[in-house]
Design a protein around this motif. Structure first.
Motif, short mmCIF file in Angstrom:
data_model
loop_
_atom_site.label_atom_id
_atom_site.label_comp_id
_atom_site.label_asym_id
_atom_site.label_seq_id
_atom_site.Cartn_x
_atom_site.Cartn_y
_atom_site.Cartn_z
N LEU A 1 -9.28 6.54 3.67
CA LEU A 1 -9.21 5.34 4.52
C LEU A 1 -10.59 4.71 4.60
CD1 LEU A 1 -7.82 3.44 6.60
CD2 LEU A 1 -8.54 5.06 8.37
N LEU B 1 -6.52 11.01 -0.37
CA LEU B 1 -6.17 9.75 0.30
C LEU B 1 -7.33 9.37 1.20
CD1 LEU B 1 -3.95 7.62 0.84
CD2 LEU B 1 -3.28 9.01 2.83
N LEU C 1 -6.35 1.70 2.13
CA LEU C 1 -6.16 3.08 1.69
C LEU C 1 -6.30 3.14 0.19
CD1 LEU C 1 -3.07 4.23 3.76
CD2 LEU C 1 -5.40 5.12 3.98
N THR D 1 0.84 -1.20 0.00
CA THR D 1 0.00 0.00 0.00
C THR D 1 0.87 1.25 0.00
OG1 THR D 1 -1.81 -1.11 1.16
CG2 THR D 1 -1.73 1.29 1.30
#
Length: 271
Positions: free
Chosen positions: A103, A101, A77, A10
């Motif tokens: 989550l 970004l 992510l 990731t």
DNA sequence: CATGGGACCTGCGAGC
DNA sequence: TGCTCGCAGGTCCCAT
């Protein structure tokens, strides 16, 4: 999803793209494991200097302080220029001038924590007790053997504790012990030096190979936004209760150790 | 201080 | 079909 290999894969998937990006906005969803520890607005305007990994944590170095990200059991992510509207399990959107970004973490065991520095009490509470990185130079066989000598618990649980060596999760603990021919219930302190050496090599090999394979499965993972690929690493024992051992054909067994399922071959892995 | 158990939270598949 | 139960990639915190 996240054991060390997936966290590392990731990291590699967005570290370069997000480098030097400026944070425009930070939107937090439902509470994660710990509070952020700072007003989200305080991060606006800061740049992301680098993305590092320590154990299963990702560290985003900022102009001021750093963010510690953890994916828990179910986190992932995604970094993209365009993101769909946040769903019920999207708990962080970091909007930058290079992309967002996001989550995604249904179970919310993950975390996003700001700390003023890596040495701060906030950061050390999470990182301070972590063992050595298995895929870097510091993972030394002799030191590993010495550390295991001091532990009375079963080797499987000592590996999971992560205070000797980091990154070995529930899957890779079973896999590495199989590769080393060691029964997971053996007391860590009673392992002979040659067996410790085999375990050391097995840990490095199983994690390194998983990082490689994760790299190839990542495309599917990101674009399909699913778990595709992870179990492509044909497990030798994990999740194979009752199935024939790939080496000796004995039925693989499973048992509970400290609330976690352990898989092993009763023939290949000696007490 | 090392160790073991509980806690956190949601989704999913198996079984009734 | 619908409900309940057990289980899932982690790890911190708290008694013992």
């Amino acid at each position: 999803m996240p054991e060390l290999p997936e966290v590392e894969v990731t990291r590699r998937s967005f570290a370069d793209r997000i480098q030097s990006a400026r944070i425009l906005d930070l939107r937090m969803g439902k509470p994660l494991r710990w509070p952020l520890g700072v007003e989200p607005s305080a991060l606006q305007g800061q740049r992301i200097l680098s993305v590092r990994r320590r154990g299963k944590y990702l560290l985003l170095d900022l102009d001021e302080g750093l963010l510690l990200l953890h994916l828990g059991m179910s986190g992932s992510l995604n970094f993209a220029t365009q993101q769909a509207p946040a769903g019920p399990h999207d708990h962080m959107d970091m909007v930058t001038d290079r992309g967002v970004l996001r989550l995604h973490d249904p179970r919310r065991f993950g975390a996003v924590v700001w700390a003023p520095s890596e040495n701060s009490a906030t950061a050390q509470k999470l990182l301070g007790h972590l063992g050595v990185e298995p895929l870097e130079g510091g993972f030394d066989v002799d030191a590993f053997a010495l550390a295991l000598k001091k532990r009375a618990s079963a080797i499987k649980q000592v590996l999971l504790a992560g205070d000797i060596v980091v990154g070995v999760g529930n899957i890779y603990a079973s896999e590495a012990l199989f590769m080393a021919g060691i029964r997971p219930t053996v007391k860590a302190s009673r392992l002979s030096k040659p067996r410790v050496a085999r375990l050391h090599a097995a840990i490095v090999q199983v994690l390194a190979r998983a990082v490689q394979q994760g790299g190839s499965s990542l495309k599917d993972f990101v674009s399909a936004e699913g778990k595709t690929g992870y179990f492509q690493l044909e497990a030798a024992v994990y999740g194979r209760t009752g199935a024939p051992c790939r080496v000796c054909s004995s039925p693989i067994r499973s048992m509970l150790q400290g609330q976690r399922t352990t898989f092993y071959c009763p023939t290949c892995q000696k007490p």
